[in-house]
Design a protein around this motif. Structure first.
Motif, PDB file in Angstrom:
ATOM      1  N   GLY A 177       0.785  -1.439   0.045  1.00  0.00           N
ATOM      2  CA  GLY A 177      -0.184   0.060   0.086  1.00  0.00           C
ATOM      3  C   GLY A 177       0.795   1.183  -0.076  1.00  0.00           C
ATOM      4  N   GLN A 178       2.008   1.215  -0.016  1.00  0.00           N
ATOM      5  CA  GLN A 178       2.970   2.349   0.158  1.00  0.00           C
ATOM      6  C   GLN A 178       3.003   3.224  -1.061  1.00  0.00           C
ATOM      7  OE1 GLN A 178       4.198   2.996   3.266  1.00  0.00           O
ATOM      8  NE2 GLN A 178       2.875   1.389   3.201  1.00  0.00           N
ATOM      9  N   SER A 179       2.542   2.743  -2.364  1.00  0.00           N
ATOM     10  CA  SER A 179       2.387   3.663  -3.448  1.00  0.00           C
ATOM     11  C   SER A 179       1.032   3.694  -3.778  1.00  0.00           C
ATOM     12  CB  SER A 179       3.240   2.884  -4.696  1.00  0.00           C
ATOM     13  OG  SER A 179       4.525   2.864  -4.486  1.00  0.00           O
ATOM     14  N   LEU A 180       0.151   2.818  -3.663  1.00  0.00           N
ATOM     15  CA  LEU A 180      -1.279   2.562  -4.034  1.00  0.00           C
ATOM     16  C   LEU A 180      -1.953   3.534  -3.213  1.00  0.00           C
ATOM     17  CD1 LEU A 180      -3.482   1.680  -5.907  1.00  0.00           C
ATOM     18  CD2 LEU A 180      -3.889  -0.070  -4.619  1.00  0.00           C
ATOM     19  N   MET A 181      -1.670   3.558  -1.760  1.00  0.00           N
ATOM     20  CA  MET A 181      -2.617   4.518  -0.932  1.00  0.00           C
ATOM     21  C   MET A 181      -2.263   5.904  -1.308  1.00  0.00           C
ATOM     22  SD  MET A 181      -4.628   2.563   0.779  1.00  0.00           S
ATOM     23  CE  MET A 181      -5.470   3.791   1.635  1.00  0.00           C
ATOM     24  N   PRO A 182      -1.383   6.456  -1.370  1.00  0.00           N
ATOM     25  CA  PRO A 182      -1.059   7.749  -1.738  1.00  0.00           C
ATOM     26  C   PRO A 182      -1.991   7.987  -3.229  1.00  0.00           C
ATOM     27  CG  PRO A 182       0.922   6.980  -1.169  1.00  0.00           C
ATOM     28  CD  PRO A 182       0.083   5.767  -1.099  1.00  0.00           C
ATOM     29  N   VAL A 183      -1.966   7.297  -4.096  1.00  0.00           N
ATOM     30  CA  VAL A 183      -2.459   7.316  -5.279  1.00  0.00           C
ATOM     31  C   VAL A 183      -4.286   7.273  -5.141  1.00  0.00           C
ATOM     32  CG1 VAL A 183      -3.188   5.976  -7.572  1.00  0.00           C
ATOM     33  CG2 VAL A 183      -0.840   6.334  -6.794  1.00  0.00           C
ATOM     34  N   LEU A 184      -4.534   6.553  -4.201  1.00  0.00           N
ATOM     35  CA  LEU A 184      -6.124   6.574  -3.864  1.00  0.00           C
ATOM     36  C   LEU A 184      -6.485   7.801  -3.169  1.00  0.00           C
ATOM     37  CD1 LEU A 184      -6.646   2.743  -2.853  1.00  0.00           C
ATOM     38  CD2 LEU A 184      -6.750   3.665  -5.027  1.00  0.00           C
TER      39      LEU A 184
END
Ligand SMILES: Cc1cc2nc3c(=O)[nH]c(=O)nc-3n(C[C@H](O)[C@H](O)[C@H](O)COP(=O)(O)OP(=O)(O)OC[C@H]3O[C@@H](n4cnc5c(N)ncnc54)[C@H](O)[C@@H]3O)c2cc1C
Length: 284
Positions: free
Chosen positions: A34-41
C-alpha cells in the motif's frame, strides 16, 4: 483527501485472489504494501471499486533456494529481503539497492512485487531485477505464465501484467559471490532516484569475467547498459578500464528533463554513477 468508496476482500490463496480480481472486472486493483497505492487513492488518481488485498496469502512470502536461482514471493517485504542470507550471498545487488529505498517504515510495509508491479521509472528495485535477468511469474484466470524482466517493463508505470493478473514470484538467477553495488543519486536522504546505477560483476584473477549493469530513471523503463557490460568484460578490474567503459553508460537511453535534472545532466550522471557503482563493487 479520503479515497473514493471501494469494496475490499482479503483472500488467503492466489487462486482466490485471481477469482476475486476476475469477478470485479477492470475496476479492481490489487493492494500489496500500500505504500504507493494508498497515496494514489488518497489523491484520487485512481478510484478502483474493489481492492484485493494480498497481505494474507502466505504462499506469496519468502525466499526459496531453487538450485541455480532464488525464487522470491511477490509479497516479501524489503525488510524481509534485507534480513535474508540467501539474498546477500546470491543476489547482493538486490540487497544493496533495497537498502536505499525510502525509510525503515516503508521498507517494513513495501514489497518487492509491489515495487516491480508499480514500475515507477525512479523505483529502485526495477533496474537490479533487470540487471540480474530475473523472470516474473504472473497468475491469471488462464493459469500461470512467466515474463522475462526485459519484456516486463513496458512504459511509465506500465508492465506486461494484464489487469486480471497477479505477480506471484520473482525468480533471480544466482549471482553467487559476485561483487555488487547500487549507486543512487538523490537530492535528500530517503528520496527517489534522480538517476541510479545497478552493477554486479564477477571478477577472477583481477579480470572482469562477467558484468551486468542497469540504469534507473534514464528512460520510461529501466535500461540495461549493454555497451558498458561489453566494454567491461575481459578488462582488468582497474580504475582506467572502468572509466572507459562507464563513458558508454548513456548509450540507448532517453532521459527526461524535469525539475530535478535536465536530460543532459542525467546522461552525465549515468556515466559518473556507473563508474562509481562498478568501482565501489570491486573496490577499485
Ligand atoms: C514517502 C515514500 C518514499 C518512497 N521512496 C522510494 C524510493 O526511494 N525508492 C523506491 O523504489 N520506492 C520508494 N517508495 C515506494 C515504495 O517502495 C513502495 O512500497 C513500492 O513502490 C510499492 O510497493 P507496495 O508493496 O507498497 O505496493 P502497493 O502500493 O500496494 O502497490 C503498488 C502498485 O502495484 C500493484 N501491485 C502490487 N503488488 C502486486 C502484485 N503482486 N501483482 C500485481 N500488481 C501488484 C498495485 O495494484 C499498485 O498498482 C516510496 C514510497 C513512499 C510513500
Amino acid at each position: 483527501m479520503i479515497p473514493s468508496d471501494f469494496d475490499y476482500v482479503a483472500p488467503t490463496t492466489v487462486d482466490e485472489a485471481v477469482a476475486a480480481l476476475a469477478s470485479a472486472g477492470e475496476d479492481a486493483k490489487v493492494i500489496a504494501g500500500g505504500q504507493s497505492l494508498m497515496p494514489v487513492l488518497r489523491l484520487r488518481l485512481a478510484a478502483p471499486t474493489m481492492l484485493v488485498d494480498l497481505g494474507r496469502i502466505d504462499e506469496l512470502r519468502g525466499v526459496r533456494d531453487d538450485g541455480d536461482a532464488l525464487t522470491i514471493g511477490a509479497m516479501t517485504t524489503y525488510y524481509g529481503l534485507l534480513g535474508n542470507p540467501l539474498i546477500s550471498k546470491h543476489a547482493l545487488l538486490l540487497a544493496d539497492a533495497t537498502r536505499t529505498v525510502a525509510d525503515p517504515q516503508i521498507r517494513h510495509r513495501g514489497t518487492l512485487g509491489g515495487g516491480i508491479a508499480h514500475a515507477d521509472p525512479a523505483g529502485d528495485l526495477c533496474a537490479p531485477v533487470l540487471a540480474m535477468d530475473a523472470t516474473m511469474t504472473a497468475a491469471g484466470p488462464s493459469g500461470r505464465r512467466t515474463i522475462a524482466a526485459q519484456d516486463f517493463f513496458v512504459d511509465y508505470f506500465t508492465t506486461a501484467l494484464q489487469p486480471d493478473e497477479i505477480l506471484t514470484e520473482i525468480r533471480i538467477p544466482k549471482h553467487t559471490d559476485w561483487a555488487a553495488h547500487y549507486e543512487k543519486f538523490n537530492r535528500v536522504a530517503q528520496a527517489w532516484s534522480i538517476v541510479a546505477v545497478a552493477a554486479t560483476v564477477d571478477v577472477d584473477g583481477g579480470i572482469i569475467r562477467q558484468a551486468r549493469v542497469a540504469l534507473t530513471n534514464m528512460a520510461s523503463v529501466p535500461v540495461r547498459a549493454r555497451g558498458v557490460e561489453e566494454a567491461l568484460i575481459g578488462q582488468p578490474a582497474s580504475p582506467e578500464s572502468i572509466r572507459a567503459a562507464a563513458d558508454r553508460a548513456a548509450e540507448g537511453t532517453s532521459p527526461i528533463t524535469d525539475g530535478n535534472a535536465d536530460a543532459d545532466y542525467r546522461s552525465h550522471l549515468a556515466k559518473v554513477l556507473t563508474r562509481r557503482a562498478v568501482a565501489t563493487a570491486i573496490g577499485a
